[in-house]
Design an enzyme around this catalytic site. Sequence first.
Site, PDB file in Angstrom:
ATOM      1  N   HIS A  87       0.822  -1.221   0.000  1.00 40.67           N
ATOM      2  CA  HIS A  87       0.000   0.000   0.000  1.00 40.67           C
ATOM      3  C   HIS A  87       0.852   1.266   0.000  1.00 40.67           C
ATOM      4  O   HIS A  87       0.403   2.307  -0.470  1.00 40.67           O
ATOM      5  CB  HIS A  87      -1.011  -0.012   1.157  1.00 40.67           C
ATOM      6  CG  HIS A  87      -0.481   0.313   2.509  1.00 40.67           C
ATOM      7  ND1 HIS A  87      -0.120  -0.651   3.417  1.00 40.67           N
ATOM      8  CD2 HIS A  87      -0.286   1.495   3.132  1.00 40.67           C
ATOM      9  CE1 HIS A  87       0.279  -0.072   4.544  1.00 40.67           C
ATOM     10  NE2 HIS A  87       0.192   1.231   4.389  1.00 40.67           N
ATOM     11  N   ASP A 223       1.098  -7.770   2.417  1.00 42.90           N
ATOM     12  CA  ASP A 223       1.252  -6.340   2.117  1.00 42.90           C
ATOM     13  C   ASP A 223       2.731  -5.976   1.965  1.00 42.90           C
ATOM     14  O   ASP A 223       3.331  -5.345   2.840  1.00 42.90           O
ATOM     15  CB  ASP A 223       0.595  -5.519   3.230  1.00 42.90           C
ATOM     16  CG  ASP A 223       0.400  -4.056   2.845  1.00 42.90           C
ATOM     17  OD1 ASP A 223       0.932  -3.648   1.796  1.00 42.90           O
ATOM     18  OD2 ASP A 223      -0.273  -3.333   3.596  1.00 42.90           O
ATOM     19  N   SER A 652       4.075   2.412   8.254  1.00 43.73           N
ATOM     20  CA  SER A 652       3.820   1.415   7.225  1.00 43.73           C
ATOM     21  C   SER A 652       5.111   1.123   6.466  1.00 43.73           C
ATOM     22  O   SER A 652       5.776   2.036   5.985  1.00 43.73           O
ATOM     23  CB  SER A 652       2.751   1.907   6.251  1.00 43.73           C
ATOM     24  OG  SER A 652       1.494   1.966   6.870  1.00 43.73           O
TER      25      SER A 652
END
Length: 718
Positions: A87, A223, A652
């Site tokens: 992402h 991810d 992230s």
Amino acid sequence: MPLRRPATAALVAGLALSATVTAHADEGMWMPSQLPDIAKPMREAGFRGRADALADVTAPPLSAVVKVGGGTGAFVSDEGLLLTNHHVAYGVIQYNSSAEHNIIDGGFIADGRADERPSNPDFRVLVTVGFDKVTDEVLAEARGKTGRAYFDAVDAAGKRIVAKCEQSGEVRCSVANMYYGTDFYRIRQLELRDVRLVYAPPRAIGNYGDEIDNFMWPRHTGDFTLLRAYVGRDGKPADYSADNVPYAPPAHLQIARGGLHAGDYAMLAGYPGTTFRHRTAAEFDAQVARVLPQRVAVFDALIDAVETAGQDDADIRTRYASQLQSLKNNRKRAAGELEGVLRSDAVRLRGEDEAAMLAATRGEDAADITTLQAILGQADDAAARDQLLTLVASQTQLLRSALLLERLRIESAKPDDAARESGYQQRDHALIEGVLRQAQRRYAPSAEKALLSVLVGRYQQLPDAQRLPAFDAAFGRTPESLKTALDTVYARTTLGEETERLSRFSDARAGRPLADDPLLALAAQLVAAQLEAEDARKTREGEQLRLRPAYMRALFAWRAQQGRAVYPDANGTLRVSYGRVEALAPRDAVAFSPVTTVAGIVEKHTGQVPFDAPQPLLDAIAKGDFEGTAEASLGTQPVNFLTNLDTTGGNSGSPVLNARGELVGLNFDSNWESVSASWWFDPRYKRAIHVDMRYMRWLMAKVYPAPALLEEMGLPTR
């Protein structure tokens, strides 16, 4: 006895660390320079390295950890191979995708170096090569001033420091504000501009579960994405060129062969965005009462606008895929933040804590804190309007381009960079050009008008005291006038063409008048309104910069009495968190294991988005060949795991390390109950969610094979 004002920033820092020996192992986004002071609790938690080896951000292993786009990443080979989240790199994937060649859904594996795909022009990787305290230099001319004068003095000092730092032309520099105006640090970074897509799993792996699973546990998401950074043949950062060579990083992380178990030590390094844990009780209250409910409502409306625009148009869905995912993530984060702050009773607890702190504070600091609280009330009055103005610029493509061009023209007409607003100096021209070059790939007129209808429509409902005359003149006061204005401007503008934007960019950066265009005429009105609001904001921010250090001094002293340490709120600079693998029991009679396996992928699979696991993945799971990557205690393939590490947005893609410093996981999310950790840390609920590196290895070895990349990372190819 009155609390004496410390004579130097060094004394303040001493107070911040005076009680570190009793700090909680699971709380804290620590500056690397603080780690030697907390070496003992780190060792007690299970760390097997030397804390002082982590104090230098320019030395291994932390020099392998870099800022990537809006998140974090880490080098995993000596040839510039970079690991981050799917992402985080989603914009790069989207930029290289089209309705005809949809690598968002299909995934991508480069067929050798020549097939690696360039990122969008404004995508950057920043490698930190220097981190030095410059507090005295920043505040030298500000002392004795107030309001806008204080702001301007700090701003001017920061610009001077940055300009001097960047004279060599080899680094990009910034000045970071720590402890809300108490300390300042100069950060030097290599800005890698040639970044290429190397490996991306299909959407139904990299984003398995999408918004249904977002911020939820258990998770079953792969991810991750691999990029590669390139530089010129002279080893210096360069724009994309086929002649560039892979960047040789100062360090790279070794991926572990094994995994972690409940109770095992874990550590994370990354670039968390912003936290607000040291804000005032009144700011906590405003967040719950007004800011977060408004944010949820506006994101709901924006999401609906994009989804409606793309309902019957595959091209719009592709162009807005990255933006829509970001909107959904931000909406869910705001909702979770609101729910979490309420669940933890944070407003009441912060209020009681602050009241006790203030009761122990006397003298000049007490008076400054009273003044600060009044200034913060003024900022709260303009918060709803300013939020909408920010979104008008950030959630559009063509209008954003026009606003950038008009503001760049204004700033470039000033005599030199020292007089220009940060973000519009010569050092910023390449980033602005990057934004202008990519706009048409993420733009559709109907979608942009729908987004503006939401944002300006909400602005039209604000009380008169919050309105700006230029906005009213541009769009009118009714939905009908707004629709007419948008239809007229977007029917006539030529800025949808890259050549039209870039021709005006040439004039804007020289401070020359721009060729006529209706969207630029609209931007001229809106920039005038933004400048009006900006002037008032800078006056308030100047007072906050001057007064918040008094609040922090009182907080340092109060926390020392409590036997607690004070780490700075996150601000986009490199931080380290440490803790352990830990299960989650969020509600009565509900308990979750800290590890998920591929069995959960099959259990969730429906064949419909977002639980449409690819057939090659399902076939590989059914085959059950997990040799070399299985978790022995479970007898199957692990996917994700939980820790109690302290994280927030920006973390992230942060690497998760074991006690020996090996890469065992990739951070990508938090659980729903801990989204509010940006404001309030609650150890009962705070968990971070990570991709187990064994899942990535298995996918790359046996599902979507990339043996050359595994070999490059020093891993088995089967």
